[in-house]
Design a protein around this motif. Structure first.
Motif, mmCIF file in Angstrom:
data_model
loop_
_atom_site.group_PDB
_atom_site.id
_atom_site.type_symbol
_atom_site.label_atom_id
_atom_site.label_comp_id
_atom_site.label_asym_id
_atom_site.label_seq_id
_atom_site.Cartn_x
_atom_site.Cartn_y
_atom_site.Cartn_z
ATOM 1 N N LYS A 209 0.846 -1.186 0.000
ATOM 2 C CA LYS A 209 0.000 0.000 0.000
ATOM 3 C C LYS A 209 0.883 1.237 0.000
ATOM 4 O O LYS A 209 2.053 1.182 0.405
ATOM 5 C CB LYS A 209 -0.944 0.017 1.203
ATOM 6 N N SER B 3 -4.946 -0.803 -13.539
ATOM 7 C CA SER B 3 -5.452 0.065 -12.473
ATOM 8 C C SER B 3 -6.960 -0.127 -12.370
ATOM 9 O O SER B 3 -7.652 -0.233 -13.390
ATOM 10 C CB SER B 3 -5.131 1.527 -12.770
ATOM 11 N N SER B 4 -7.457 -0.178 -11.124
ATOM 12 C CA SER B 4 -8.909 -0.352 -10.934
ATOM 13 C C SER B 4 -9.672 0.918 -11.306
ATOM 14 O O SER B 4 -10.872 0.866 -11.575
ATOM 15 C CB SER B 4 -9.206 -0.741 -9.487
ATOM 16 N N LYS C 267 -9.178 6.330 -3.886
ATOM 17 C CA LYS C 267 -8.455 5.085 -3.626
ATOM 18 C C LYS C 267 -8.524 4.182 -4.848
ATOM 19 O O LYS C 267 -9.566 4.093 -5.510
ATOM 20 C CB LYS C 267 -9.042 4.353 -2.413
ATOM 21 N N THR D 125 -6.650 0.384 -6.766
ATOM 22 C CA THR D 125 -5.820 -0.812 -6.611
ATOM 23 C C THR D 125 -5.049 -1.072 -7.895
ATOM 24 O O THR D 125 -5.642 -1.148 -8.982
ATOM 25 C CB THR D 125 -6.686 -2.049 -6.287
ATOM 26 N N THR E 149 -2.710 -3.696 -9.924
ATOM 27 C CA THR E 149 -2.513 -5.150 -9.938
ATOM 28 C C THR E 149 -1.496 -5.557 -11.000
ATOM 29 O O THR E 149 -1.539 -5.064 -12.135
ATOM 30 C CB THR E 149 -3.842 -5.882 -10.209
ATOM 31 N N SER F 186 -1.254 -7.243 -5.615
ATOM 32 C CA SER F 186 -1.859 -5.908 -5.700
ATOM 33 C C SER F 186 -1.249 -4.949 -4.685
ATOM 34 O O SER F 186 -0.702 -5.354 -3.659
ATOM 35 C CB SER F 186 -3.372 -6.002 -5.452
ATOM 36 N N CYS F 187 -1.391 -3.654 -5.019
ATOM 37 C CA CYS F 187 -0.970 -2.582 -4.120
ATOM 38 C C CYS F 187 -2.105 -1.559 -4.067
ATOM 39 O O CYS F 187 -2.599 -1.089 -5.112
ATOM 40 C CB CYS F 187 0.302 -1.928 -4.650
ATOM 41 N N LYS F 188 -2.520 -1.225 -2.840
ATOM 42 C CA LYS F 188 -3.597 -0.242 -2.651
ATOM 43 C C LYS F 188 -3.011 1.150 -2.546
ATOM 44 O O LYS F 188 -2.169 1.419 -1.689
ATOM 45 C CB LYS F 188 -4.410 -0.578 -1.408
ATOM 46 N N THR G 102 -3.626 5.302 -2.114
ATOM 47 C CA THR G 102 -4.513 6.383 -1.684
ATOM 48 C C THR G 102 -3.953 7.699 -2.223
ATOM 49 O O THR G 102 -2.788 8.042 -1.934
ATOM 50 C CB THR G 102 -4.604 6.449 -0.160
#
Length: 439
Positions: free
Chosen positions: A370, A398-399, A419, A421, A423, A433-435, A437
């Motif tokens: 994250k 990217s989400s 926010k 995620t 992937t 994955s990396c979250k 912000t």
């Protein structure tokens, strides 16, 4: 029989030949084919039925064919692993001589030279050489046994015999030094060493032995001798080990006997260390045609050793090269090879290399799980695959591209608050994955 039939047919006049017709030729042709089959080799008999020797040794294989009246009795020879041995074929294959070049196991294929298609396969095993140059040095109650390095050996087993008794295994080591503790005075010790490959071709125990007779008093565990009693006029008292001596006050005063001098405290002597190295992996898959530097030293005794050299048991499968302490391994063809790595401290360790047509990732990890970014800032994510030699291409997504985008190299760019995620995914569905912000 064939010649006789041909002669009789040739003597017939035209009417006779017409009467005999094609049937005679058919029968004659069948007879010829049958005779050809009878004269072919039906079996090859090797002697011995298997070949077992030691690296550098010469082995002789004799062959004969069945039937003994076969027209063409020549035999050809082929090795599955050409680098394991050199061989010469004599007397049309009746005698084949092998010179073993390296330890390992392969198959000898013998084929009849006629058109029968008759073949036979026998195993050829080349064992490691038995260790040589055994020496022993005593350090108090400890013996230090050393020997010369054996090529391709993964480790060594050590055997001990006391006072001429049966040899029993007493330990193993991956170095060229073995420390045997607990020596007893008055006993004669003998040690033998076996080289171990990790496969089916361990050496026999060494013919050489390291011998040590432990003399009385050499281990440092014997009790000190008593020194002479102190001089003067001691008077016995009720307690042993004390004497009375004059005192300025006039009264007797018990005193302890002086400690004997010249007898140092028992000691086991210096305990030598065993040099060793550990690699970061014991086995590694590698794609054919690819190169890797993933094999590295994880630890060593003494510390700060580096890779000095390396050798592959099958260079045709995996070749090796060491430059400035970096080991490079190249996959040549599918198969398995043991790579022996030697450190600058003289110790060695092995890694099993399996060359495959394709090496797929079994796991994907990112360098960050994250992160917090300000708008307009960038973050470089890195994906690592397990095994390190996996050749899968990682795809980044990217989400929500409006909040943060990611390019093909894993570089994330923050665009607006929110926010998202990121992937990383392989074609076979392995992902991480990396979250992110964005503020």
């Amino acid at each position: 029989a064939v010649e006789t039939a041909e002669q009789e047919y040739s003597r017939l006049d035209e009417e006779g030949k017409k009467f005999a017709g094609a049937s005679s030729h058919v029968k004659l042709g069948q007879l010829v084919k049958r005779m050809e089959e009878i004269l072919k080799v039906s079996a090859i008999e090797p002697d011995p039925a298997s070949l077992i020797g030691e690296n550098g040794q010469t082995l002789v294989l004799n062959t004969k064919v069945t039937p003994s009246y076969a027209e063409n009795q020549n035999i050809s020879c082929q090795l599955e692993e050409l680098e394991m041995a050199q061989y010469t074929v004599e007397e049309g294959g009746k005698k084949i001589t092998f010179l073993l070049k390296q330890a390992g196991k392969t198959t000898v294929i013998l084929t009849a030279a006629d058109k029968s298609g008759t073949t036979v396969s026998i195993p050829l095993v080349s064992r490691l050489n038995a260790p040589k140059g055994l020496t022993v040095q005593q350090h108090g109650g400890v013996a230090e046994i050393k020997w010369e390095k054996v090529s391709q050996a993964e480790k060594y087993r050590v055997y001990v015999s006391t006072d001429g008794g049966t040899y029993k295994e007493c330990g193993n080591t991956s170095t060229l030094i073995f420390v045997y503790s607990g020596l007893q005075e008055g006993i004669t010790y003998r040690w033998q060493v076996m080289a171990v490959s990790g496969g089916e071709y361990d050496s026999v125990r060494s013919e050489e032995t390291a011998q040590l007779k432990v003399e009385p008093g050499s281990t440092g565990e014997h009790p000190p001798t008593e020194s002479p009693a102190p001089t003067g006029n001691p008077k016995p008292t009720g307690s042993p080990g004390t004497t009375e001596s004059p005192d300025p006050t006039g009264g007797p005063k018990p005193t302890e006997s002086p400690k004997p001098s010249g007898n140092p405290e028992p000691t086991d002597g210096p305990r030598p260390f065993s040099a060793s190295i550990r690699l970061n992996c014991k086995s590694l898959p590698l794609q054919r045609g690819k190169t890797t530097t993933a094999v590295k030293l994880k630890s060593s005794v003494p510390a700060k050793a580096r890779i000095q050299s390396a050798k592959s048991s099958r260079p045709s499968v995996a070749s090796v090269k060491v430059k400035k302490g970096i080991l490079t391994i190249t996959g040549k063809k599918t198969g398995t090879a043991m790579v022996t790595v030697t450190g600058s401290n003289g110790a060695s360790a092995q890694v099993k290399i399996t060359v495959k047509k394709k090496v797929a990732a079994s796991k994907v990890l990112l360098n960050r799980k994250k992160a917090v970014l300000k708008r307009g800032k960038k973050l470089a994510l890195k994906a690592s695959k397990t095994p390190a030699t996996a050749t899968d291409k990682v795809t980044w997504t990217s989400s929500d591209k409006k909040i943060a985008s990611v390019n093909a190299k894993g570089v994330v760019k923050a665009k607006k608050k929110g926010k998202v995620t990121i992937t990383a995914k392989t074609p076979r569905g392995k992902k991480a994955s990396c979250k992110i912000t964005v503020r």
